[in-house]
Design a protein around this motif. Sequence first.
Motif, PDB file in Angstrom:
ATOM      1  N   THR A  97      13.657  24.277  78.375  1.00 29.46           N
ATOM      2  CA  THR A  97      13.933  25.288  77.351  1.00 29.46           C
ATOM      3  C   THR A  97      13.421  26.668  77.744  1.00 29.46           C
ATOM      4  OG1 THR A  97      11.849  24.961  76.133  1.00 29.46           O
ATOM      5  CG2 THR A  97      13.691  23.514  75.573  1.00 29.46           C
ATOM      6  N   VAL A  98      12.670  26.752  78.841  1.00 31.75           N
ATOM      7  CA  VAL A  98      12.131  28.043  79.296  1.00 31.75           C
ATOM      8  C   VAL A  98      12.477  28.227  80.772  1.00 31.75           C
ATOM      9  CG1 VAL A  98      10.237  28.221  77.642  1.00 31.75           C
ATOM     10  CG2 VAL A  98       9.901  26.922  79.748  1.00 31.75           C
ATOM     11  N   ARG A  99      12.302  29.447  81.252  1.00 31.44           N
ATOM     12  CA  ARG A  99      12.607  29.759  82.643  1.00 31.44           C
ATOM     13  C   ARG A  99      11.556  29.172  83.591  1.00 31.44           C
ATOM     14  NH1 ARG A  99      12.706  36.031  81.563  1.00 31.44           N
ATOM     15  NH2 ARG A  99      11.257  35.270  79.976  1.00 31.44           N
ATOM     16  N   LYS A 100      11.937  28.991  84.822  1.00 31.99           N
ATOM     17  CA  LYS A 100      11.008  28.486  85.830  1.00 31.99           C
ATOM     18  C   LYS A 100       9.805  29.417  85.918  1.00 31.99           C
ATOM     19  CE  LYS A 100      10.839  26.995  90.655  1.00 31.99           C
ATOM     20  NZ  LYS A 100      11.586  26.891  91.936  1.00 31.99           N
ATOM     21  N   GLY A 101       8.618  28.841  85.891  1.00 31.47           N
ATOM     22  CA  GLY A 101       7.402  29.639  85.931  1.00 31.47           C
ATOM     23  C   GLY A 101       6.877  30.012  84.555  1.00 31.47           C
ATOM     24  N   HIS A 102       7.612  29.626  83.478  1.00 28.82           N
ATOM     25  CA  HIS A 102       7.190  29.958  82.116  1.00 28.82           C
ATOM     26  C   HIS A 102       6.808  28.705  81.328  1.00 28.82           C
ATOM     27  CE1 HIS A 102       8.610  34.295  81.606  1.00 28.82           C
ATOM     28  NE2 HIS A 102       8.879  34.000  82.866  1.00 28.82           N
ATOM     29  N   LYS A 103       6.522  27.614  82.014  1.00 26.82           N
ATOM     30  CA  LYS A 103       6.301  26.341  81.328  1.00 26.82           C
ATOM     31  C   LYS A 103       4.878  26.183  80.799  1.00 26.82           C
ATOM     32  CE  LYS A 103       9.847  24.060  84.103  1.00 26.82           C
ATOM     33  NZ  LYS A 103      10.155  25.223  84.952  1.00 26.82           N
ATOM     34  N   SER A 104       3.939  27.011  81.241  1.00 27.32           N
ATOM     35  CA  SER A 104       2.574  26.910  80.752  1.00 27.32           C
ATOM     36  C   SER A 104       2.393  27.812  79.543  1.00 27.32           C
ATOM     37  CB  SER A 104       1.580  27.298  81.848  1.00 27.32           C
ATOM     38  OG  SER A 104       1.795  28.634  82.262  1.00 27.32           O
ATOM     39  N   ASN A 105       1.509  27.387  78.640  1.00 27.17           N
ATOM     40  CA  ASN A 105       1.206  28.152  77.422  1.00 27.17           C
ATOM     41  C   ASN A 105       2.454  28.444  76.598  1.00 27.17           C
ATOM     42  OD1 ASN A 105      -1.596  28.366  78.101  1.00 27.17           O
ATOM     43  ND2 ASN A 105      -1.050  29.990  79.557  1.00 27.17           N
ATOM     44  N   SER A 106       3.368  27.488  76.587  1.00 25.14           N
ATOM     45  CA  SER A 106       4.584  27.639  75.807  1.00 25.14           C
ATOM     46  C   SER A 106       4.896  26.321  75.122  1.00 25.14           C
ATOM     47  CB  SER A 106       5.745  28.075  76.698  1.00 25.14           C
ATOM     48  OG  SER A 106       6.902  28.324  75.929  1.00 25.14           O
ATOM     49  N   ALA A 107       5.614  26.396  74.009  1.00 27.38           N
ATOM     50  CA  ALA A 107       5.966  25.198  73.251  1.00 27.38           C
ATOM     51  C   ALA A 107       7.370  25.352  72.684  1.00 27.38           C
ATOM     52  CB  ALA A 107       4.965  24.956  72.122  1.00 27.38           C
ATOM     53  N   ALA A 108       8.251  24.422  73.015  1.00 26.41           N
ATOM     54  CA  ALA A 108       9.594  24.435  72.439  1.00 26.41           C
ATOM     55  C   ALA A 108       9.480  24.249  70.929  1.00 26.41           C
ATOM     56  CB  ALA A 108      10.434  23.324  73.053  1.00 26.41           C
ATOM     57  N   SER A 109      10.197  25.069  70.166  1.00 25.16           N
ATOM     58  CA  SER A 109       9.979  25.099  68.723  1.00 25.16           C
ATOM     59  C   SER A 109      11.163  24.624  67.897  1.00 25.16           C
ATOM     60  CB  SER A 109       9.600  26.524  68.284  1.00 25.16           C
ATOM     61  OG  SER A 109       8.375  26.901  68.843  1.00 25.16           O
TER      62      SER A 109
ATOM     63  N   SER B   9      22.231  25.840  80.744  1.00 17.98           N
ATOM     64  CA  SER B   9      21.491  27.053  80.382  1.00 17.98           C
ATOM     65  C   SER B   9      22.303  28.290  80.726  1.00 17.98           C
ATOM     66  CB  SER B   9      20.149  27.102  81.114  1.00 17.98           C
ATOM     67  OG  SER B   9      19.327  26.039  80.712  1.00 17.98           O
ATOM     68  N   ILE B  10      22.377  29.224  79.780  1.00 12.79           N
ATOM     69  CA  ILE B  10      23.062  30.490  80.011  1.00 12.79           C
ATOM     70  C   ILE B  10      22.055  31.611  80.233  1.00 12.79           C
ATOM     71  CG2 ILE B  10      24.632  32.209  79.029  1.00 12.79           C
ATOM     72  CD1 ILE B  10      25.975  29.932  77.476  1.00 12.79           C
ATOM     73  N   SER B  11      21.046  31.704  79.343  1.00 17.16           N
ATOM     74  CA  SER B  11      20.020  32.742  79.488  1.00 17.16           C
ATOM     75  C   SER B  11      18.828  32.404  78.614  1.00 17.16           C
ATOM     76  CB  SER B  11      20.573  34.121  79.089  1.00 17.16           C
ATOM     77  OG  SER B  11      20.928  34.128  77.718  1.00 17.16           O
ATOM     78  N   SER B  12      17.702  33.057  78.906  1.00 12.93           N
ATOM     79  CA  SER B  12      16.494  32.927  78.090  1.00 12.93           C
ATOM     80  C   SER B  12      15.908  34.313  77.929  1.00 12.93           C
ATOM     81  CB  SER B  12      15.486  31.987  78.769  1.00 12.93           C
ATOM     82  OG  SER B  12      14.383  31.735  77.940  1.00 12.93           O
ATOM     83  N   LEU B  13      15.844  34.806  76.675  1.00 11.66           N
ATOM     84  CA  LEU B  13      15.519  36.203  76.431  1.00 11.66           C
ATOM     85  C   LEU B  13      14.437  36.364  75.367  1.00 11.66           C
ATOM     86  CD1 LEU B  13      19.195  37.509  76.379  1.00 11.66           C
ATOM     87  CD2 LEU B  13      17.530  37.878  78.207  1.00 11.66           C
ATOM     88  N   PRO B  14      13.652  37.463  75.432  1.00 10.00           N
ATOM     89  CA  PRO B  14      12.584  37.708  74.445  1.00 10.00           C
ATOM     90  C   PRO B  14      13.141  37.849  73.033  1.00 10.00           C
ATOM     91  CG  PRO B  14      12.345  39.139  76.358  1.00 10.00           C
ATOM     92  CD  PRO B  14      13.688  38.490  76.487  1.00 10.00           C
TER      93      PRO B  14
END
Length: 347
Positions: A235-247, A282-287
């Motif tokens: 659910t997140v980009r490569k390198g963004h898997k720490s300190n994150s939680a799919a909601s 996956s198409i994109s992951s944006l703020p």
Amino acid sequence: MANNYVAYVGCYNNGTDNGINIFDMDVEKGRITKRKDIKISNASFITFSNSKKYLYAICDNGVSSYLIKEDGDLEFINTSSINGMRGCHLTVTYNDHFIIVSGYHDGKITVLRLNDDGSVGSITDEVFHKGLGSIAERNFRPHVNWSVFTPDNELLCVCDLGIDQIKVYEFNHDTGKLKLYDIIRTQLESAPRQMHFSPDGRFAYVVCELKNYINVYSYDKTRKERFEFIQNIFTVRKGHKSNSAASDFIFSNDGNNALCSNAGDNTVTIYGINKETGLLSSISSLPISGDYPKYISIFPDDKHIMSLNNEGNTITIFTIHFKRGLIVMNGPEIKIAKPNNMIIKEL
């Protein structure tokens, strides 16, 4: 498209007057305007009856029911105890005869009868989950977070993110009783948070909070093993898997796309859906321009999305272009205390 829609937002509020916020929607402009507050203690989740005549809300004292008036306003009916700690999710049976409460804090499923006048009645069943997860902080004991019926309404799937299991129950629609049917075991410390079925009922999508991925299953009631695992996607980009939680996970109204919000990472990921295979791409992951996007919602015309930023105390709205994988901020953020989830009704 006519703009005769109203949105209801359930909030944590610590006893103040804004437990449920009512917003008028301007679908064409992609904006919402606050109408009023409804006083209720910590409405951590709200949902409609399937008839859309009533709204049900979790509160500190159990579950409260409201009549939805013609103009979208709410009229309190009653509150019924769940004989336990405050719940975190509600599911109503297809015939509006029962409501199921998921108990994160005490690991309990509570079933209550619903009366013909929309009021919440007595408890018909209580099931405590048992078992241990890992030694991780959130995965050492049962945390019932979500329930959903299979498309045939025969089975109730209950996500327990504390023990990495989805327990599947036979549900008696006459008595409101549960009987364990099967267990879907997810990956260690994955924390299955939500489960959603595709609009055609052929596929199930499980949001795994701690591993930041979605497990996809095919569903077929004619098979002995009704669920077959077919995909795992982040659910997140490569390198963004720490300190994150799919909601939170939602489908677009046309069923061609899906969205998943990610807390910590504070992003929304856009997926394409292959309707034949059920697979996600996956198409994109944006703020998402807010802190802890705990819940996301989409306008009825599929042109705008809303992020309910629980720790940022805001709702941010974006114009969305699915094919381009692009979201663009649409107007200023809306201030709101601890928004938790949103439901939308056409008047």
